[in-house]
Design an enzyme around this catalytic site. Structure first.
Site, short mmCIF file in Angstrom:
data_model
loop_
_atom_site.label_atom_id
_atom_site.label_comp_id
_atom_site.label_asym_id
_atom_site.label_seq_id
_atom_site.Cartn_x
_atom_site.Cartn_y
_atom_site.Cartn_z
N LYS A 102 0.88 -1.19 0.00
CA LYS A 102 0.00 0.00 0.00
C LYS A 102 0.91 1.22 0.00
O LYS A 102 1.47 1.60 1.02
CB LYS A 102 -0.89 -0.01 1.25
CG LYS A 102 -2.24 0.65 1.11
CD LYS A 102 -2.22 2.13 0.79
CE LYS A 102 -1.99 3.02 1.99
NZ LYS A 102 -1.76 4.43 1.61
N GLU A 153 9.01 1.34 11.36
CA GLU A 153 10.10 2.31 11.15
C GLU A 153 9.45 3.68 11.17
O GLU A 153 8.77 4.06 10.22
CB GLU A 153 10.76 2.08 9.77
CG GLU A 153 11.42 0.74 9.59
CD GLU A 153 12.74 0.64 10.36
OE1 GLU A 153 13.26 1.68 10.79
OE2 GLU A 153 13.21 -0.48 10.54
N CYS A 170 13.37 10.93 7.71
CA CYS A 170 13.22 10.47 9.10
C CYS A 170 14.51 10.72 9.89
O CYS A 170 14.47 10.94 11.08
CB CYS A 170 12.84 9.00 9.12
SG CYS A 170 13.95 8.00 8.13
N GLU A 196 8.85 16.30 15.30
CA GLU A 196 9.34 16.10 13.94
C GLU A 196 8.62 17.08 13.01
O GLU A 196 7.41 16.96 12.80
CB GLU A 196 9.08 14.65 13.51
CG GLU A 196 9.76 14.31 12.22
CD GLU A 196 9.46 12.89 11.76
OE1 GLU A 196 8.30 12.46 11.83
OE2 GLU A 196 10.40 12.21 11.31
#
Ligand code: NAD
Length: 495
Positions: A190, A266, A300, A398
């Site tokens: 996906k 992750e 990331c 973040e």
């Protein structure tokens, strides 16, 4: 491997054919979810309208993956044969790299040069690396009593669902497909809403290279519908995910509420880059700032926190500001663009929200200028350098944009406390010329990866992943294969 200067990107831009259907069981099928408009963040142009998967389309893809798995058409091949087909898949991606790179750039805004020379190169390397590993794996025969023989073998888990983000869309995908496929699993992928077309093309390239029908299915769709349906599916054995921490935690719930499938996460990061007194200061600050702004800060591992000795703060800000100026966004199809656009206008609003809040609170900051000739409908955002304390939201959350938080520290003990003082634990960077400090400090950094005197170095042989809020499980290396296999014990009693 690839050379972006050989391609007339602007001339071929309008010739790109974006796949728009779902790829299930080796064929294109219509999705029954609400169609998805693919809008380019370069200039707001409509690229394509993509079908999306409803829960029943997801079910069809999972059933196709299960049938392929049980048939043994892939899971039952000799590993060497699987490896050879994986190598053919890698070659097919190699041969279509320019098309894929252009598609990614148009979908999510990164410079096409980076898409080709960094991302596609990583994808081909990853698929080749796992293809080559296929017949080099070994099982175990532990010592037991003379009247027995115990075999400890690794068996493919079955049906793997992979849900991936848009920032390095095909690299993240290859990190899942490589180990999952080489171990003999079937996969339902996906992709993210923004990067559905490139993922669909990848699925077709796999099939054309000889990966049998049903072994790799690609179901574009909305996270809350198609992603959730996959995560809640009763017949998915493993769910592997790269994306945000919030969604990662929701996936754990979906798993718990369905069949308890194993989930590998992750997730996000807030990488500290700690510059110690004895470091090559200018190089360390420059590399950290570049490491924060690279890929428009949508990484990331972005080195989004720069920790410097307090008395060197002004020097650090001056260098970081110079880097910010040099990495202003430009047309992503221009070969010398250091940065392109953010993924979408919506994401730009989110990133600029952080900056506006900090400005309103009187935070000391420098904002670079984007070039004047960029299209108004593009999602461009120029790099920002802010001086903040460790509790500030720019130092804790973040941002996923080109915003560098510079944080002064008084002592190494304080630097360590600040470095470890967020919810995340994906990567850390340490700059020092002192061997003792390099070892001792890096042992105390709570992150899955520590880079000493470098940033973002790696190799397919080296595992990658985080701790704390950055998730668990490792991509890359042979360790990743463990995620997609079960250890099976067979005890044979000898008479
Ligand atoms: P996201 O979590 O919003 O989306 C990632 C994927 O999850 C997409 O495919 C999306 O459709 C799907 N999704 C969203 N909601 C869902 C739901 N309720 N159920 C199932 N699936 C759902 O993340 P993003 O904004 O696309 O990507 C950025 C994030 O990814 C950042 O946090 C970044 O740090 C992280 N990331 C981590 C790594 C790593 O290796 N640790 C690498 C790249 C990106």
């Amino acid at each position: 491997m690839f050379d972006a200067t050989r391609v007339p990107w602007n001339d071929i831009r309008d010739r790109v054919e974006f796949p728009t259907r779902l790829f299930v069981n080796g064929t294109w099928i219509q999705g029954s979810g609400d169609a998805l408009a693919l809008i380019s963040p370069h200039d707001g142009a409509a690229l394509a309208t993509i079908d999306t998967a409803s829960a029943s389309d997801v079910d069809l893809a999972v059933r196709s993956a299960r049938e392929a798995f049980e048939s043994g058409i892939w899971s039952g091949l000799a590993p060497r044969e699987r490896g050879q087909i994986m190598m053919a898949f890698a070659q097919n991606v190699h041969d279509h790299a320019e098309e894929l790179a252009l598609m990614i750039s148009l979908e999510m805004g990164k410079p096409v040069r980076e898409a080709l020379q960094t991302e596609l190169r990583a994808v081909v390397n990853c698929l080749r690396w796992y293809g080559e590993s296929a017949d080099k794996l070994v099982d175990e025969v532990p010592v037991t009593a003379p009247d027995s023989l115990a075999l400890v073998t690794r068996e493919p888990a079955g049906v793997v669902a992979a849900i991936v983000p848009w920032n390095f869309p095909l690299t993240m995908t290859a990190w899942k497909l490589g180990p999952a496929l080489v171990a003999g699993n079937s996969v339902v992928l996906k992709p993210d809403e923004h990067t559905s077309a490139s993922a669909l093309l990848l699925g077709k390239l796999a099939y054309d290279a000889g990966i049998p029908a049903g072994v790799l299915n690609v179901v574009p769709g909305y996270g809350r519908i198609a992603g959730r349906a996959l995560a809640e599916h009763q017949d998915v054995d493993v769910l592997t995910f790269t994306g945000s921490t919030g969604v990662g935690r929701a996936l754990l719930q979906y798993s718990a509420q369905s069949n308890g499938k194993r989930v590998w996460l992750e997730l996000g990061g807030k990488t500290p880059s700690v510059v110690l007194e004895d470091a090559d200061f200018a190089h360390a600050v420059r590399s950290s700032a570049e490491g924060c702004f690279y890929n428009q800060g949508q990484m990331c591992t972005a080195a989004s926190r720069l920790l410097v000795p307090a008395h060197l703060l002004e020097e650090a800000v001056a260098i970081a500001t110079e880097v910010a100026r040099s990495m202003s966004p430009a047309d992503p199809l221009q070969l010398d663009a250091a940065n392109g656009s953010l993924v979408s206008v919506t994401h730009r609003e989110r990133v600029s929200g952080f900056v506006e809040r900090a400005k309103a609170a009187g935070t000391r900051m420098f904002v670079a200028e984007p070039s004047a000739d960029l299209p108004a409908d593009g999602a461009y955002f120029a790099p920002v350098v802010a001086v903040v304390d460790p509790a500030h939201e720019l130092a804790q959350n973040e941002v996923f944009g080109p915003v560098l938080a510079v944080i002064p520290y008084q002592s190494e003990a304080e630097a360590l406390e600040i470095a470890n003082g967020t919810d995340y634990g994906l990567a850390s960077v340490l700059w020092t010329q002192n061997l003792n400090k390099a070892h001792k400090f890096s042992r105390k950094l709570r992150s899955g990866v520590v880079w000493v005197n470098c940033f973002e170095e790696g190799d397919m042989t080296i595992p990658f992943g985080g701790v704390k809020g950055s998730g668990f499980g490792r991509d890359k290396s042979l360790h990743a294969i463990e995620k997609f296999t079960d250890v099976k014990t067979t005890w044979i009693q000898l008479s």
